[in-house]
Design a protein around this motif. Sequence first.
Motif, PDB file in Angstrom:
ATOM      1  N   PRO A 258       0.825  -1.215   0.000  1.00  0.00           N
ATOM      2  CA  PRO A 258       0.000   0.000   0.000  1.00  0.00           C
ATOM      3  C   PRO A 258       0.859   1.264   0.000  1.00  0.00           C
ATOM      4  N   ARG A 259       0.320   2.306  -0.588  1.00  0.00           N
ATOM      5  CA  ARG A 259       1.054   3.568  -0.673  1.00  0.00           C
ATOM      6  C   ARG A 259       1.212   4.233   0.684  1.00  0.00           C
ATOM      7  N   HIS A 260       0.260   4.058   1.577  1.00  0.00           N
ATOM      8  CA  HIS A 260       0.391   4.605   2.924  1.00  0.00           C
ATOM      9  C   HIS A 260       0.095   3.494   3.916  1.00  0.00           C
ATOM     10  N   LEU A 261       0.583   3.678   5.079  1.00  0.00           N
ATOM     11  CA  LEU A 261       0.458   2.664   6.114  1.00  0.00           C
ATOM     12  C   LEU A 261      -0.369   3.239   7.251  1.00  0.00           C
ATOM     13  N   ASP A 262      -1.449   2.537   7.592  1.00  0.00           N
ATOM     14  CA  ASP A 262      -2.241   2.959   8.738  1.00  0.00           C
ATOM     15  C   ASP A 262      -1.529   2.493   9.990  1.00  0.00           C
ATOM     16  N   VAL A 263      -1.081   3.440  10.795  1.00  0.00           N
ATOM     17  CA  VAL A 263      -0.322   3.116  11.993  1.00  0.00           C
ATOM     18  C   VAL A 263      -1.103   3.599  13.209  1.00  0.00           C
ATOM     19  N   ASP A 264      -1.288   2.692  14.138  1.00  0.00           N
ATOM     20  CA  ASP A 264      -1.956   3.020  15.387  1.00  0.00           C
ATOM     21  C   ASP A 264      -0.899   3.452  16.390  1.00  0.00           C
ATOM     22  N   ARG A 265      -1.040   4.657  16.912  1.00  0.00           N
ATOM     23  CA  ARG A 265      -0.027   5.208  17.822  1.00  0.00           C
ATOM     24  C   ARG A 265       0.214   4.291  19.019  1.00  0.00           C
ATOM     25  N   GLU A 266      -0.867   3.743  19.579  1.00  0.00           N
ATOM     26  CA  GLU A 266      -0.727   2.859  20.744  1.00  0.00           C
ATOM     27  C   GLU A 266       0.080   1.611  20.416  1.00  0.00           C
ATOM     28  N   SER A 267      -0.164   1.022  19.267  1.00  0.00           N
ATOM     29  CA  SER A 267       0.565  -0.197  18.922  1.00  0.00           C
ATOM     30  C   SER A 267       2.036   0.102  18.639  1.00  0.00           C
ATOM     31  N   VAL A 268       2.315   1.277  18.089  1.00  0.00           N
ATOM     32  CA  VAL A 268       3.708   1.673  17.856  1.00  0.00           C
ATOM     33  C   VAL A 268       4.414   1.882  19.194  1.00  0.00           C
ATOM     34  N   GLU A 269       3.752   2.586  20.113  1.00  0.00           N
ATOM     35  CA  GLU A 269       4.338   2.810  21.437  1.00  0.00           C
ATOM     36  C   GLU A 269       4.552   1.486  22.164  1.00  0.00           C
ATOM     37  N   ARG A 270       3.576   0.603  22.069  1.00  0.00           N
ATOM     38  CA  ARG A 270       3.672  -0.704  22.727  1.00  0.00           C
ATOM     39  C   ARG A 270       4.822  -1.512  22.134  1.00  0.00           C
ATOM     40  N   GLY A 271       4.950  -1.478  20.821  1.00  0.00           N
ATOM     41  CA  GLY A 271       6.037  -2.202  20.165  1.00  0.00           C
ATOM     42  C   GLY A 271       7.406  -1.662  20.527  1.00  0.00           C
ATOM     43  N   LEU A 272       7.523  -0.354  20.554  1.00  0.00           N
ATOM     44  CA  LEU A 272       8.792   0.271  20.927  1.00  0.00           C
ATOM     45  C   LEU A 272       9.119  -0.017  22.387  1.00  0.00           C
ATOM     46  N   ALA A 273       8.111   0.096  23.254  1.00  0.00           N
ATOM     47  CA  ALA A 273       8.327  -0.206  24.676  1.00  0.00           C
ATOM     48  C   ALA A 273       8.759  -1.656  24.841  1.00  0.00           C
TER      49      ALA A 273
END
Length: 108
Positions: free
Chosen positions: A19-34
């Motif tokens: 896909p040309r853009h990626l739907d990113v959920d802020r919570e899931s990104v924070e959870r993944g980084l944490a």
Amino acid sequence: MTSPEPRRGRRDPESRSVPRHLDVDRESVERGLAGLVLTVVELLRQLMERQALRRIDQGGLTDDQVEDLGLTLMALEERVTELREHFGLTPEDLNIDLGPLGPLLPRD
């Protein structure tokens, strides 16, 4: 006039399967980084604990140093647990599967 041939190795942007853009959920990104950061911290904590036990077994630490080290490692473990729970992570979430090498974190 003919249209120029596409360069080799280049794809037509319309034919991409990504896909040309990626739907990113802020919570899931924070959870993944944490989870990633806590995995590294937990790995280092376990390595420090093993090193401390080796030094204790070899008699290289005073009683006060053993006490301080134990309290520090317990406080670090407690803080990692608090952060893990804050982000809704389980201990298993921090144990990355390295495929044929097995899990990253040794089981205690």
